[in-house]
Design a protein around this motif. Structure first.
Motif, mmCIF file in Angstrom:
data_model
loop_
_atom_site.group_PDB
_atom_site.id
_atom_site.type_symbol
_atom_site.label_atom_id
_atom_site.label_comp_id
_atom_site.label_asym_id
_atom_site.label_seq_id
_atom_site.Cartn_x
_atom_site.Cartn_y
_atom_site.Cartn_z
ATOM 1 N N SER A 53 -25.917 -14.099 1.260
ATOM 2 C CA SER A 53 -25.566 -13.405 0.028
ATOM 3 C C SER A 53 -25.645 -11.779 0.385
ATOM 4 O O SER A 53 -24.937 -11.032 -0.376
ATOM 5 C CB SER A 53 -26.997 -13.661 -0.773
ATOM 6 O OG SER A 53 -26.938 -12.577 -2.006
ATOM 7 N N VAL A 54 -26.480 -11.329 1.477
ATOM 8 C CA VAL A 54 -26.245 -9.942 1.851
ATOM 9 C C VAL A 54 -24.950 -9.870 2.678
ATOM 10 O O VAL A 54 -24.328 -8.755 2.123
ATOM 11 C CB VAL A 54 -27.461 -9.757 2.828
ATOM 12 C CG1 VAL A 54 -27.367 -8.194 3.542
ATOM 13 C CG2 VAL A 54 -28.878 -9.712 2.261
ATOM 14 N N PHE A 55 -24.343 -10.648 3.190
ATOM 15 C CA PHE A 55 -23.213 -10.402 3.721
ATOM 16 C C PHE A 55 -22.148 -10.564 2.748
ATOM 17 O O PHE A 55 -21.095 -9.493 2.879
ATOM 18 C CB PHE A 55 -22.615 -11.688 4.768
ATOM 19 C CG PHE A 55 -21.500 -11.530 5.472
ATOM 20 C CD1 PHE A 55 -21.381 -10.540 6.438
ATOM 21 C CD2 PHE A 55 -20.224 -12.057 4.841
ATOM 22 C CE1 PHE A 55 -19.949 -10.468 7.064
ATOM 23 C CE2 PHE A 55 -19.248 -12.320 5.358
ATOM 24 C CZ PHE A 55 -19.083 -11.204 6.721
ATOM 25 N N ILE A 56 -22.003 -11.146 1.599
ATOM 26 C CA ILE A 56 -21.104 -11.186 0.409
ATOM 27 C C ILE A 56 -21.086 -9.610 -0.063
ATOM 28 O O ILE A 56 -20.276 -9.255 -0.373
ATOM 29 C CB ILE A 56 -21.410 -12.277 -0.446
ATOM 30 C CG1 ILE A 56 -20.904 -13.612 0.228
ATOM 31 C CG2 ILE A 56 -20.562 -12.060 -1.782
ATOM 32 C CD1 ILE A 56 -21.431 -14.843 -0.650
ATOM 33 N N SER A 57 -22.393 -9.242 -0.256
ATOM 34 C CA SER A 57 -22.515 -8.147 -1.166
ATOM 35 C C SER A 57 -21.970 -6.897 -0.173
ATOM 36 O O SER A 57 -21.569 -6.073 -0.503
ATOM 37 C CB SER A 57 -24.102 -7.945 -1.376
ATOM 38 O OG SER A 57 -24.210 -6.572 -1.566
ATOM 39 N N SER A 58 -22.381 -7.109 1.157
ATOM 40 C CA SER A 58 -21.421 -5.967 2.222
ATOM 41 C C SER A 58 -19.845 -6.082 2.049
ATOM 42 O O SER A 58 -19.440 -4.849 2.086
ATOM 43 C CB SER A 58 -21.982 -6.335 3.665
ATOM 44 O OG SER A 58 -23.411 -6.283 3.697
ATOM 45 N N VAL A 59 -19.520 -7.239 2.018
ATOM 46 C CA VAL A 59 -17.978 -7.357 1.964
ATOM 47 C C VAL A 59 -17.496 -6.623 0.868
ATOM 48 O O VAL A 59 -16.381 -6.025 0.700
ATOM 49 C CB VAL A 59 -17.439 -8.837 2.054
ATOM 50 C CG1 VAL A 59 -16.091 -8.775 1.512
ATOM 51 C CG2 VAL A 59 -17.872 -9.285 3.204
ATOM 52 N N SER A 60 -18.291 -7.039 -0.460
ATOM 53 C CA SER A 60 -17.772 -6.281 -1.830
ATOM 54 C C SER A 60 -17.948 -4.975 -1.593
ATOM 55 O O SER A 60 -17.093 -4.365 -2.472
ATOM 56 C CB SER A 60 -18.770 -6.811 -2.900
ATOM 57 O OG SER A 60 -19.983 -6.522 -2.755
ATOM 58 N N GLN A 61 -18.937 -4.215 -0.667
ATOM 59 C CA GLN A 61 -18.997 -2.833 -0.728
ATOM 60 C C GLN A 61 -17.844 -2.484 -0.161
ATOM 61 O O GLN A 61 -17.203 -1.329 -0.381
ATOM 62 C CB GLN A 61 -20.301 -2.469 0.083
ATOM 63 C CG GLN A 61 -21.491 -2.666 -0.847
ATOM 64 C CD GLN A 61 -22.952 -2.287 -0.258
ATOM 65 O OE1 GLN A 61 -22.803 -1.471 0.436
ATOM 66 N NE2 GLN A 61 -23.786 -3.221 -0.124
ATOM 67 N N ILE A 62 -17.352 -3.167 1.000
ATOM 68 C CA ILE A 62 -16.211 -2.724 1.681
ATOM 69 C C ILE A 62 -14.982 -2.613 0.714
ATOM 70 O O ILE A 62 -14.188 -1.588 0.749
ATOM 71 C CB ILE A 62 -15.926 -3.687 2.982
ATOM 72 C CG1 ILE A 62 -17.318 -3.204 3.896
ATOM 73 C CG2 ILE A 62 -14.715 -3.156 3.663
ATOM 74 C CD1 ILE A 62 -17.258 -1.974 4.503
ATOM 75 N N GLY A 98 -27.946 -6.126 5.790
ATOM 76 C CA GLY A 98 -27.059 -5.580 5.018
ATOM 77 C C GLY A 98 -26.233 -4.066 5.536
ATOM 78 O O GLY A 98 -25.168 -3.907 5.605
ATOM 79 N N TYR A 99 -27.034 -3.284 5.928
ATOM 80 C CA TYR A 99 -26.895 -2.009 6.778
ATOM 81 C C TYR A 99 -26.249 -2.199 7.973
ATOM 82 O O TYR A 99 -25.061 -1.612 8.228
ATOM 83 C CB TYR A 99 -28.067 -1.043 7.119
ATOM 84 C CG TYR A 99 -28.643 -0.604 5.797
ATOM 85 C CD1 TYR A 99 -28.417 0.574 5.001
ATOM 86 C CD2 TYR A 99 -30.097 -1.292 5.508
ATOM 87 C CE1 TYR A 99 -29.062 0.809 3.904
ATOM 88 C CE2 TYR A 99 -30.906 -0.884 4.547
ATOM 89 C CZ TYR A 99 -30.218 0.216 3.813
ATOM 90 O OH TYR A 99 -31.159 0.740 2.657
#
Length: 114
Positions: free
Chosen positions: A14-23, A78-79
């Motif tokens: 979930s954190v990885f998916i959130s990070s991809v969406s931020q990119i 996530g950071y």
């Protein structure tokens, strides 16, 4: 794998998916648009927000089993994900401060897991 182990993996995904969406949002923000409406109604932005929504659902499912005290530790990855993804997809550099911050996060995760 135990339910806790599975939930931890789900939370990390979930954190990885959130990070991809931020990119994706950052890539969309770096583009020029012909109208303000197209800034928000384009495939990158819509896709990124859909990913955020999916991430929230996964986080809620994972937090049924992950202890609340463990959640901020896992969320801090996530950071690291955003920094690494930014390096590869946005051509951002790793400064000494950023590397030090990543190292501190990793040390914190290691200390917490002991």
């Amino acid at each position: 794998m135990s339910s806790l182990g599975t939930a931890v993996c789900i939370l990390l995904v979930s954190v990885f998916i959130s990070s991809v969406s931020q990119i994706l949002l950052k890539k969309a923000a770096n583009r020029k648009y012909t109208s303000p409406l197209k800034e928000y109604l384009n495939p990158l932005v819509i896709g990124a927000y859909a990913m955020f929504f999916g991430s929230v659902i996964l986080t809620m499912l994972a937090l049924r089993y992950v202890p609340l005290s463990m959640s901020p530790i896992l969320e801090s990855t996530g950071y690291i994900f955003v920094s690494v993804l930014g390096y590869f997809f946005l051509k951002e550099r790793f400064s000494r401060r950023k590397l030090l911050g990543i190292a501190l996060i990793l040390v914190g995760i290691a200390v917490f897991s002991m």
